[in-house]
Motif scaffolding. Structure first.
Motif, mmCIF file in Angstrom:
data_model
loop_
_atom_site.group_PDB
_atom_site.id
_atom_site.type_symbol
_atom_site.label_atom_id
_atom_site.label_comp_id
_atom_site.label_asym_id
_atom_site.label_seq_id
_atom_site.Cartn_x
_atom_site.Cartn_y
_atom_site.Cartn_z
ATOM 1 N N SER B 112 10.929 93.336 25.725
ATOM 2 C CA SER B 112 11.201 94.499 24.869
ATOM 3 C C SER B 112 10.649 94.312 23.464
ATOM 4 N N LEU B 113 10.342 93.053 23.105
ATOM 5 C CA LEU B 113 9.781 92.787 21.768
ATOM 6 C C LEU B 113 8.290 93.113 21.696
ATOM 7 N N LYS B 114 7.697 93.413 22.856
ATOM 8 C CA LYS B 114 6.243 93.627 22.891
ATOM 9 C C LYS B 114 5.830 94.994 22.360
ATOM 10 N N VAL B 115 6.802 95.836 22.071
ATOM 11 C CA VAL B 115 6.469 97.166 21.519
ATOM 12 C C VAL B 115 7.014 97.282 20.095
ATOM 13 N N GLU B 116 6.323 98.094 19.300
ATOM 14 C CA GLU B 116 6.772 98.326 17.913
ATOM 15 C C GLU B 116 8.043 99.179 17.932
ATOM 16 N N LYS B 117 9.003 98.833 17.063
ATOM 17 C CA LYS B 117 10.231 99.625 17.014
ATOM 18 C C LYS B 117 10.748 99.705 15.588
ATOM 19 N N GLU B 118 11.549 100.743 15.351
ATOM 20 C CA GLU B 118 12.123 100.938 14.019
ATOM 21 C C GLU B 118 13.646 100.822 14.118
ATOM 22 N N TYR B 119 14.207 99.949 13.306
ATOM 23 C CA TYR B 119 15.663 99.805 13.259
ATOM 24 C C TYR B 119 16.120 99.961 11.818
ATOM 25 N N ASN B 120 17.120 100.786 11.596
ATOM 26 C CA ASN B 120 17.690 101.012 10.262
ATOM 27 C C ASN B 120 16.587 101.261 9.220
ATOM 28 N N GLY B 121 15.571 102.037 9.594
ATOM 29 C CA GLY B 121 14.514 102.415 8.660
ATOM 30 C C GLY B 121 13.420 101.379 8.462
ATOM 31 N N VAL B 122 13.523 100.242 9.140
ATOM 32 C CA VAL B 122 12.494 99.193 9.002
ATOM 33 C C VAL B 122 11.673 99.161 10.294
ATOM 34 N N VAL B 123 10.349 99.206 10.134
ATOM 35 C CA VAL B 123 9.479 99.170 11.316
ATOM 36 C C VAL B 123 9.114 97.714 11.610
ATOM 37 N N TYR B 124 9.392 97.288 12.835
ATOM 38 C CA TYR B 124 9.064 95.918 13.230
ATOM 39 C C TYR B 124 7.865 95.952 14.178
ATOM 40 N N PRO B 125 6.805 95.199 13.857
ATOM 41 C CA PRO B 125 5.620 95.192 14.733
ATOM 42 C C PRO B 125 5.925 94.465 16.045
ATOM 43 N N PRO B 126 5.086 94.702 17.062
ATOM 44 C CA PRO B 126 5.312 93.996 18.333
ATOM 45 C C PRO B 126 5.132 92.485 18.164
ATOM 46 N N ARG B 127 5.913 91.728 18.964
ATOM 47 C CA ARG B 127 5.828 90.261 18.880
ATOM 48 C C ARG B 127 5.747 89.672 20.278
ATOM 49 N N GLU B 128 5.035 88.579 20.392
ATOM 50 C CA GLU B 128 5.020 87.823 21.657
ATOM 51 C C GLU B 128 6.025 86.682 21.483
ATOM 52 N N ILE B 129 7.052 86.654 22.301
ATOM 53 C CA ILE B 129 8.070 85.606 22.201
ATOM 54 C C ILE B 129 7.651 84.429 23.079
ATOM 55 N N VAL B 130 7.557 83.254 22.471
ATOM 56 C CA VAL B 130 7.035 82.082 23.193
ATOM 57 C C VAL B 130 8.149 81.050 23.357
ATOM 58 N N ASN B 131 8.312 80.588 24.603
ATOM 59 C CA ASN B 131 9.293 79.543 24.897
ATOM 60 C C ASN B 131 8.897 78.251 24.176
ATOM 61 N N GLY B 132 9.843 77.646 23.489
ATOM 62 C CA GLY B 132 9.560 76.404 22.770
ATOM 63 C C GLY B 132 9.169 76.638 21.330
#
Lengths: 273, 292
Positions: B112-132
């Motif tokens: 779900s982090l792979k898409v851009e999203k806006e929370y409480n007025g702040v836009v967060y860019p997509p992120r790749e979450i890496v194990n380790g």
């Protein structure tokens, strides 16, 4: 969703409905679901212990270079064999003649647990709660702050209610004196305090049970959306043949059982009349 | 037989049926119920929200699939908030049936982090979450009390390898992390008595900030620990999860279920009132008959 996942999800949907069928009465579908849950949980736990406990601790160890070596054959940690032996001794419980041996590992385990638990539990579950109960009343913030000021746990009023409630509840459990007069009235206040506590727990418990049902509705809703297309009637074309076979087999089972129940009920009525 | 006697003899299955019908109907119609946020939930959100990027939070996922309905929404909301804010996470699963479910949840949230999203007025860019790098999943070991105590010395004592079999020292994010001294807080999400262990053997022994998310059944019993300051926040059941979702501006399954909670509680309150009316009227009549 691939077909395999979909098939298992469909089976999970069937098990969900089978479990809730217990609300009507005990029946074979509920029994099937109950036995599957118990068996799967036990099997999963056994394999988990094997791979997370026995294998890495006792049989194989990974070295810094990434190779594995067998503890039994080339052990630089021979003391690992002591708990292994104690664990094996637990199995003597199955022998009538030698089950007394299992008390040794049990004694060691209980002794260590008690030694660790007593000081920490006393400190964190008794002493710290006592300190908080006996804290000075906060007169400056007696009525509390915020939207629900009277529910502010840091307010002086809350502190006072906690002290009164604790003392009254303790008096209720003091049975060496008859619960009459002022003592009896305080004990009555104690039972009211307990009832308020049980009421809060009951309210939360209702919420928990409804939450489980909501989750199952959400799950069945998701399954339905996957199984049927937008019209809500036709099975998803990706799974048509297999889905129909599995789905109608389940429907046939349920209808068959319901018919049997109705026949038994009607016959019972006829006999009693 | 009048209505009060009928009420007292009502087959409980009619209550179940009525409740099911009300729940299904409420679920079918989409409307929103306002969720009032309590300070004990807000405390957890504020703590996480004010952590700088690169901080480390530990999230023990100590619940079985049986408690998933109430606790999964908490896990999803907190973990997504942390990762959006680039906070690193250490997961453990000290309940025997939780590791597989926890692993699945971690993968779902990573996706779900792979898409851009806006929370409480702040836009967060997509992120790749890496194990380790962004997280470490320690997995399961039996006897939670012992495990919690030994993690206070070093995470490597009970968990030389992570859940996927990689030595902890090989994971970039774990190289400078030894024990609880290196984590900002622990947020235990639990459907078992492991919460007791985290309070007594974890927070009590090592003094780290501890918050908890627990099932509705056990929420009331942990409030004394909130009052005494041993835990700094508490999320209770689906309501607690919905409050967190509201704060995080990330509505999920918990908020979606609140309208059903509302209607179900209304039905139960109605039945409690009817049952009590039936009971007291029947008792009054029985006493009046005795007097005659």
């Amino acid at each position: 969703m691939d077909f395999s996942t979909f098939l298992w999800t469909t089976f999970a949907a069937f098990l969900t409905l089978a479990t809730y069928s217990f609300l009507y009465k005990d029946n074979p579908f509920y029994k099937i679901a109950e036995h599957i849950v118990t068996g799967v949980a036990a099997g999963y736990f056994a394999i988990l212990l094997w791979h997370n406990g026995l294998v890495p601790k006792l049989w194989f160890q990974r070295l810094d270079d990434g190779d594995w070596w067998t503890l039994w054959l080339n052990s630089s940690k021979p003391w690992y064999l002591i708990p292994a032996l104690l664990g094996v001794l637990m199995w003597t419980r199955f022998s009538k003649n030698y089950q007394w041996i299992s008390r040794w590992p049990m004694a060691l385990y209980i002794g260590i647990s008690a030694g660790i638990a007593v000081p920490l539990e006393m400190s964190n579950r008794v002493n710290k709660q006592l300190y908080d109960t006996m804290a000075d009343l906060d007169w400056a913030n007696f009525l509390g702050q915020g939207r629900f000021f009277f529910l502010d746990t840091a307010s002086g009023l809350s502190q006072l209610l906690i002290v009164i409630g604790v003392v009254a509840a303790l008096i209720y459990f003091f049975f060496s004196k008859a619960h009459t007069g002022v003592f009896g009235a305080t004990a009555k206040l104690g039972i009211w305090t307990l009832m308020i506590g049980f009421g809060a727990s009951f309210g939360f418990t209702v919420m928990a049970r409804i939450s489980l049902f909501i989750n199952r509705m959400q799950f069945l809703g998701g399954w339905g959306a996957e199984a049927f297309n937008a019209s809500g009637t036709t099975p998803n074309e990706n799974y048509t043949a297999w889905f129909q076979l599995f789905f109608w087999l389940m429907v046939l089972l349920v209808v068959g059982y319901a018919t049997r129940e109705i026949i038994i009920h009607v016959r019972g009525k006829a006999k009693s009349s | 037989m009048d209505i009060f006697e009928k009420l007292m003899r009502l087959d409980r299955r009619w209550v179940f049926l009525f409740l099911i019908v009300v729940c299904v109907l409420t679920y079918a119609f989409d409307f929103e119920i306002p969720v009032l946020v309590e300070p004990e939930v807000e405390a957890i959100f504020d703590f996480v929200d004010t952590l700088p990027a690169g901080s480390v939070v530990m999230i023990p996922i100590d619940y079985d699939p049986g408690s998933l309905a109430e606790l999964h929404p908490m896990t999803y909301a907190i973990v997504e908030q942390c990762w959006r804010k680039e906070i690193k996470l250490i997961f453990s699963a000290l309940s025997q049936n939780s590791p597989g479910m926890a692993d699945q949840a971690i993968r779902d949230i990573s996706d779900s982090l792979k898409v851009e999203k806006e929370y409480n007025g702040v836009v967060y860019p997509p992120r790749e979450i890496v194990n380790g790098v962004d997280y470490c999943f320690l997995g399961y070991k039996p006897y939670p009390a012992i495990i919690i105590l030994s993690m206070g010395q070093n995470f490597r004592l009970p968990f030389p390898l992570d859940y996927y079999g990689t030595p902890l020292d090989s994971l970039p994010m774990m190289r400078n992390i030894q024990n609880y001294d290196d984590v900002a807080c622990v947020i235990d999400i639990s459907g078992t008595n492991s919460t007791d262990y985290w309070i007594s053997y974890g927070q009590g022994r090592y003094g780290f900030p501890l918050a908890i998310g627990v099932t509705g059944v056990s929420t009331a019993q942990y409030y004394p620990f909130y009052g005494s300051g041993q835990i700094f926040g508490i999320m209770g059941g689906m309501l607690g999860a919905a409050q967190y979702e509201q704060l995080a501006d990330n509505p999920g399954l918990a908020k979606d279920g609140m309208r059903v909670q509302w209607s179900a509680h209304m039905v139960i309150i109605l039945f409690i009132i009817l049952g009590n009316v039936g009971y007291f009227v029947s008792r009054y009549r029985a006493r009046r008959e005795e007097r005659r």
